[in-house]
Design an enzyme around this catalytic site. Structure first.
Site, PDB file in Angstrom:
ATOM      1  NE  ARG A  89      -2.941   0.357   3.437  1.00 30.41           N
ATOM      2  CZ  ARG A  89      -2.252   0.552   4.504  1.00 30.41           C
ATOM      3  NH1 ARG A  89      -1.506   1.916   4.642  1.00 30.41           N
ATOM      4  NH2 ARG A  89      -2.114  -0.229   5.444  1.00 30.41           N
ATOM      5  CE1 TYR A 142     -17.688  10.240 -15.553  1.00 27.49           C
ATOM      6  CE2 TYR A 142     -17.254  10.359 -13.512  1.00 27.49           C
ATOM      7  CZ  TYR A 142     -17.489   9.588 -14.387  1.00 27.49           C
ATOM      8  OH  TYR A 142     -17.816   8.244 -14.263  1.00 27.49           O
ATOM      9  CG  ASP A 150     -10.740  15.376 -15.000  1.00 26.00           C
ATOM     10  OD1 ASP A 150      -9.970  14.960 -15.807  1.00 26.00           O
ATOM     11  OD2 ASP A 150     -11.571  15.087 -14.320  1.00 26.00           O
ATOM     12  CE  LYS A 156     -13.746   7.274 -17.836  1.00 26.23           C
ATOM     13  NZ  LYS A 156     -14.180   8.364 -17.239  1.00 26.23           N
TER      14      LYS A 156
HETATM   15  C1  LIG Z   1     -14.629   8.867 -16.037  1.00 24.46           C
HETATM   16  C2  LIG Z   1     -14.159  10.244 -15.683  1.00 24.46           C
HETATM   17  C3  LIG Z   1     -13.798  10.327 -14.136  1.00 24.46           C
HETATM   18  C4  LIG Z   1     -13.859   9.326 -13.174  1.00 24.46           C
HETATM   19  O1  LIG Z   1     -13.125   8.308 -13.385  1.00 24.46           O
HETATM   20  P1  LIG Z   1     -13.277   6.629 -12.954  1.00 24.46           P
HETATM   21  O2  LIG Z   1     -12.139   6.272 -13.489  1.00 24.46           O
HETATM   22  O3  LIG Z   1     -14.532   6.289 -13.881  1.00 24.46           O
HETATM   23  O4  LIG Z   1     -13.591   6.559 -11.575  1.00 24.46           O
HETATM   24  C5  LIG Z   1     -13.486  11.563 -13.853  1.00 24.46           C
HETATM   25  N1  LIG Z   1     -13.148  12.489 -14.630  1.00 24.46           N
HETATM   26  C6  LIG Z   1     -13.662  12.680 -15.948  1.00 24.46           C
HETATM   27  C7  LIG Z   1     -13.600  13.901 -16.997  1.00 24.46           C
HETATM   28  C8  LIG Z   1     -13.994  11.276 -16.340  1.00 24.46           C
HETATM   29  O5  LIG Z   1     -14.374  11.015 -17.826  1.00 24.46           O
END
Ligand SMILES: *Cc1c(COP(=O)(O)O)cnc(C)c1O
Length: 384
Positions: A53, A105, A177, A202
């Site tokens: 961890r 999101y 982000d 993604k």
């Molecule tokens: C999918 C997404 C998240 C969340 O991520 P997860 O891997 O699904 O927990 C946060 N920000 C954006 C822009 C996203 O597309």
């Protein structure tokens, strides 16, 4: 180490992640170290690894690679993007306030609105493509600005340099982000961001086969604080998934090139279709964020949204798709389409959703790396 060599281009450094790092064997593909714990040479001594961890060799190679890609001092990897965001929000205290993109999101909205609000962390949602609106939303308790750029699902573009300056002037943490563009196309830390977050599920993962999240801190001190929060709460990325993400990153720049080229072609085609109204893609010259995107990003990415003439048409399109999958998520090599009002943004109250323009005739397309002609042909038959 090649992955950190500033004389190499970003494209080369991505490919070199982990290469030559396993000195004992010279492995090109850095090994997976599944060990949960590690032998100590003597009391008070450590190999640098004590407990997984707190640190793992496979994760370390991945995190060092990601830090270099974003140009930060420290990267941390998590079991999902939401785990990364949750750990970051734990940095704040009750009474603190955040200014956040309204084009956000849905999961980020949900965790703020339904979990952190109860703990006393409040948020205002504003159009972060309007820097004055962001400034007007600041309160004496505001501690940070969080933007997604381009936004989700309407692809609004925030001015990273202006917001970076605003944050510096007001002593705020600037969080970006960067899931939609990745460091191959946009490097927010260079514009004054303090932290970059990713859903690596993604584009970084890129194959719809991995769930992961990333935080990158520009400065070591904040990186250490975020590491403390992660190690204390435990939302780490397991070593097997670290290995898969290293493997996936190696083709990131190639993939992004193709995503961008395909998305532009598809966006231009959609604009000519009689059943399609507005098309939202920053690569289109008439997109309000087009010029700004050119200044702060190397490409416009693979995400676009468009309006069809009715909610019935939207539902018919989703039912008729043959190659493109009707599925949540984005950023995979395969094209995916979703209905944000029902799927990804379903947790945003209806009135708020409609105010933002996320109605049931709005479709979001994550343009994959298949042949653009095949993607267009599938859209054409589905719209017919
Ligand atoms: C999918 C997404 C998240 C969340 O991520 P997860 O891997 O699904 O927990 C946060 N920000 C954006 C822009 C996203 O597309």
């Amino acid at each position: 180490m090649n992955q950190n060599n500033p004389q190499l281009s970003l494209e080369s450094r991505i490919v070199q992640i982990g290469v030559g790092r396993d000195e004992r064997t010279g492995a090109i593909s850095f090994p997976i170290y599944p060990s949960a714990t590690y032998r100590h040479p003597a009391v008070g001594e450590s190999t640098g690894f004590d407990y997984t961890r707190s640190g793992n060799p496979t994760r370390q190679v991945l995190e060092q690679g990601l830090a270099t890609l974003e140009g930060g001092e420290r990267a941390l990897t998590f079991g999902s993007g939401m785990a990364a965001l949750t750990t970051l929000f734990l940095h704040f205290a009750s009474g603190d306030h955040l200014v956040v993109s309204e084009d956000l999101y849905g999961g980020t909205y949900r965790v703020l609105d339904q979990i952190f609000a109860k703990l006393g962390l409040s948020a205002s949602y504003v159009d972060t493509s309007n820097t004055e609106a962001v400034e007007a939303a600041l309160t004496p308790n505001t501690r940070a600005i969080l933007v997604e750029t381009p936004g989700n699902p309407l692809l609004g573009v925030a001015d990273l340099r202006a917001l970076g300056e605003l944050c510096r002037r007001r002593g705020l943490l600037f969080i970006v982000d960067n899931t939609f563009l990745t460091p191959v196309l946009q490097r927010p830390l260079e514009f004054g961001a303090d932290v970059v977050i990713h859903s690596a599920t993604k584009y970084l993962g890129g194959h719809s086969d991995l769930c992961a999240g990333v935080l990158v801190a520009r400065e070591a001190q904040l990186g250490e604080r975020l590491y403390f929060l992660q190690n204390s709460t435990g939302a780490i990325l397991p070593p097997q998934d670290c290995w898969l993400l290293i493997r996936s990153l190696k083709t990131l720049s190639l993939r992004m090139e193709r995503h961008c080229a395909n998305a532009l072609q598809v966006a231009r085609w959609l604009k000519t279709h009689p059943k399609v109204g507005a098309v939202y893609y920053p690569g289109l010259e008439d997109h309000p964020g087009h010029q700004l995107s050119r200044q702060q990003a190397k490409g416009f990415g693979g995400m676009l949204s468009f309006r069809v003439d009715s909610p019935q048409t939207a539902r018919q399109v989703l039912k008729s798709l043959r190659m493109i999958s009707f599925a949540e998520s984005l950023g995979g090599v395969e094209s995916l389409m979703t209905l944000p009002a029902v799927q990804t943004h379903g947790d945003i109250p209806e009135a708020e959703r409609l105010r933002l323009g996320i109605c049931e005739s709005l479709l979001r397309l994550s343009v994959g790396i298949e042949s653009a002609d095949d993607i267009i042909a599938d859209l054409e038959q589905a719209l017919a």
